[in-house]
Write an enzyme that holds these catalytic residues in place. Sequence first.
Site, PDB file in Angstrom:
ATOM      1  CB  THR A 196      98.504 -12.352 -94.146  1.00 15.00           C
ATOM      2  OG1 THR A 196      99.903 -12.404 -93.833  1.00 15.00           O
ATOM      3  CG2 THR A 196      97.812 -13.539 -93.543  1.00 15.00           C
TER       4      THR A 196
ATOM      5  CB  THR B 119      98.009  -6.953 -92.489  1.00 13.24           C
ATOM      6  OG1 THR B 119      98.525  -8.048 -93.258  1.00 13.24           O
ATOM      7  CG2 THR B 119      98.183  -5.673 -93.280  1.00 13.24           C
ATOM      8  CG  ASP B 120     102.804  -9.713 -92.171  1.00 10.89           C
ATOM      9  OD1 ASP B 120     102.121  -9.810 -93.197  1.00 10.89           O
ATOM     10  OD2 ASP B 120     103.226 -10.688 -91.531  1.00 10.89           O
ATOM     11  CE  LYS B 121     108.915  -8.879 -94.785  1.00 11.39           C
ATOM     12  NZ  LYS B 121     108.667 -10.106 -95.554  1.00 11.39           N
ATOM     13  CB  THR B 122     103.579 -11.836 -95.745  1.00  8.40           C
ATOM     14  OG1 THR B 122     102.481 -11.769 -94.825  1.00  8.40           O
ATOM     15  CG2 THR B 122     104.881 -11.837 -94.964  1.00  8.40           C
TER      16      THR B 122
END
Length: 331
Positions: free
Chosen positions: A325, A320-323
């Site tokens: 999600t 996943t990423d920093k947002t």
Amino acid sequence: MTSPAQSLPANSVPPAVDSPGLTEAEAREQLRRHGPNAIAVAPTEPWLRVLLRQFRGLIVVVLAAAAAVSFAFDDCAEGYAILVVILINALIGFGLEWSAMTSMAALRRLGQVTARVLRDSEVRAVPSDEVALGDVLLIEAGEVVAADATLFIAQQLQINEATLTGESMPVRKTTTPAETDPETDARIFKGTAVVNGTGRAVVTGVGVHTELGSIAQMVQQAKRTATPLEAKLAHLARQLVYITAGLVAVFVVIGLLRGAPVQALLKTAIVLAVAAIPEGMSIVATLALAHGMLRLARRHVLVKRLAAVETLGSTDIIFTDKTGTLTQNQM
């Protein structure tokens, strides 16, 4: 693919800030031609189909065959016991899946919103399903965008587009197209939330011809594959059938060579085959998954299919990423 007849190009928006919007007759004609501004959802399965699905699988077939053989040889106690196991397993799976489907339907009803549009130069509140192509959409902080549209008025407008991108920070919107200034965007999208400011936009896409609609279509067209547990159980069931059939064949051949009565041999062989089938395996697997499903439910996680619990448990790595999600758009 979106066709020109069902959406408008983003650069075709009239620049007039005093646009009177569509007339009611024009809006009705647009709705008649292009349908309502609704994302088609897969129809809810009938309860009977959900129940019958619980009886699929090689293990269930083998158990049913074992029950039939037990009744054929007057071993009614064994036959009834196997049928009870099959029925309990099916009822547990049906109850949990139907509860999850009911909860998902309730969430979809909560997602229905009201939109403000300009009709005959008057601001009117209409159900989001009745927003038509070419409508002038009025938005302000606290509202959910009802359709894809292009802004022609924007005052300190910021929109949370996490439902589409997963990005937790709101995006600043202006009337300047992104092609002119990469830091801005005049497009707004169905299902996103207005967090600040006000604006007016011309609707350029409705229903399945929105970005959100395209995502929904891709999700609905995705084919369901067997979970790791389902695949393992099916493989184990096949192995049990082959091994049991082989042992029974060997037993019958040896008995015939020794001159044993054929009827007694067949009856004993079938009893051995029934005994070799683990009747409790199916219900133990269902109860284990049900326990995991209930634990997830206490954390407000809805599981539509029981076997998906095992799929989640088999996950080793999540990218996943920093947002955020996979969370609530918060770190």
